[in-house]
Design an enzyme around this catalytic site. Sequence first.
Site, mmCIF file in Angstrom:
data_model
loop_
_atom_site.group_PDB
_atom_site.id
_atom_site.type_symbol
_atom_site.label_atom_id
_atom_site.label_comp_id
_atom_site.label_asym_id
_atom_site.label_seq_id
_atom_site.Cartn_x
_atom_site.Cartn_y
_atom_site.Cartn_z
ATOM 1 N N HIS A 75 0.833 -1.201 0.000
ATOM 2 C CA HIS A 75 0.000 0.000 0.000
ATOM 3 C C HIS A 75 0.871 1.256 0.000
ATOM 4 C CE1 HIS A 75 0.644 1.375 4.185
ATOM 5 N NE2 HIS A 75 0.779 0.096 4.460
ATOM 6 N N CYS A 76 0.266 2.323 -0.500
ATOM 7 C CA CYS A 76 0.849 3.669 -0.392
ATOM 8 C C CYS A 76 -0.200 4.517 0.313
ATOM 9 C CB CYS A 76 1.233 4.214 -1.768
ATOM 10 S SG CYS A 76 -0.098 4.259 -2.987
ATOM 11 N N TRP A 77 -0.284 5.797 -0.012
ATOM 12 C CA TRP A 77 -1.238 6.660 0.685
ATOM 13 C C TRP A 77 -2.686 6.342 0.303
ATOM 14 C CZ3 TRP A 77 -2.895 9.153 4.540
ATOM 15 C CH2 TRP A 77 -3.839 10.178 4.449
ATOM 16 N N TYR A 104 -3.297 3.635 2.828
ATOM 17 C CA TYR A 104 -3.152 4.044 4.231
ATOM 18 C C TYR A 104 -4.234 5.055 4.613
ATOM 19 C CZ TYR A 104 -0.925 5.889 8.474
ATOM 20 O OH TYR A 104 -0.672 6.285 9.759
#
Length: 322
Positions: A75-77, A104
């Site tokens: 995952h990223c943002w 996130y």
Amino acid sequence: MIDVRAPKEFTKGHIAGAINIPLFKDEERAEIGTLYKQKGRNDAFLKGLEIVGPKMEGFVRELQNQGQTNKVLVHCWRGGMRSQSMAMLWQMAGFEVSVLQGGYKAYRQQVQATFAQKWDLRMIGGSTGCGKTDILKSLRKLGQQVLDLEAVANHRGSAFGGIGLDKQPSVEQFENDCFEILRQYDAQKPLWVEDESHSIGSVYIPSPFWEQMKVAPTYVLDIPFSLRAERLIKEYGSYSKEDVSKALGKIKKRLGGKSYQDALAAVEADDPNKLISLTLAYYDKAYRYALSKRKTSAKHHLNINVDQPSQTAQLLLNLNTK
């Protein structure tokens, strides 16, 4: 679980257990962000490719070196380009990769929603030195739902609360770590929490949860001064004069000039009884005032004449099952 956000983002707050393999360093992310604002998406995208290209082998090797499992959740943002591109690379390298939907950001939304939901709180109050933390531990052993906020915050909650402990988490990470405990619990069943101030050292209890704490039923432990002093001497007696004096400086104005100087003298004279007497007088007064302002639905004062946390925990549990 692999978090591909920049190190600064990860340090501010991350999902418990996540491993940071950043697509961009902090300065690289800043550079791409500036390009995006000044020249548009295409220029930023090409710059990103230029930066990432030489790193691709390293990303694969770093994940291989984790050696835990072939299944990866990345995952990223927001679950966008950064996580999607890394997922594609690792899939080609033979990993079974999933992308966390919403990233996130979605996780943080769930964190905030959990603090905002209605909890059946039970507060354990009482002046400094009552052994509330040990009582919480005993309640947990008895099968109760417990959120030890001070343990998560890595701070004991007073001016002396950080002595002998490592650095506190960020406010965001504190929230995440509390959430990881709360997500295992049933909000309809009692949740035992120590009566705390809004801040615990440098972190803050999320406001929606704090508002519930302020009105929750509170069990105020009235334990003799001598027993509380004895407990505090055991807890803090081994710490250096420098650390204790530094902590005293944080409450210098509240203690008052003479009491502060007397406390410093007690530290230098290795007189813990005098020091505890002076500081407890301040904290007892502060707690009585804070408790008087509490708009709780019920305050139960319990006279406890022995420092036996397991016994007190059983008493609290018996009162809640009647």
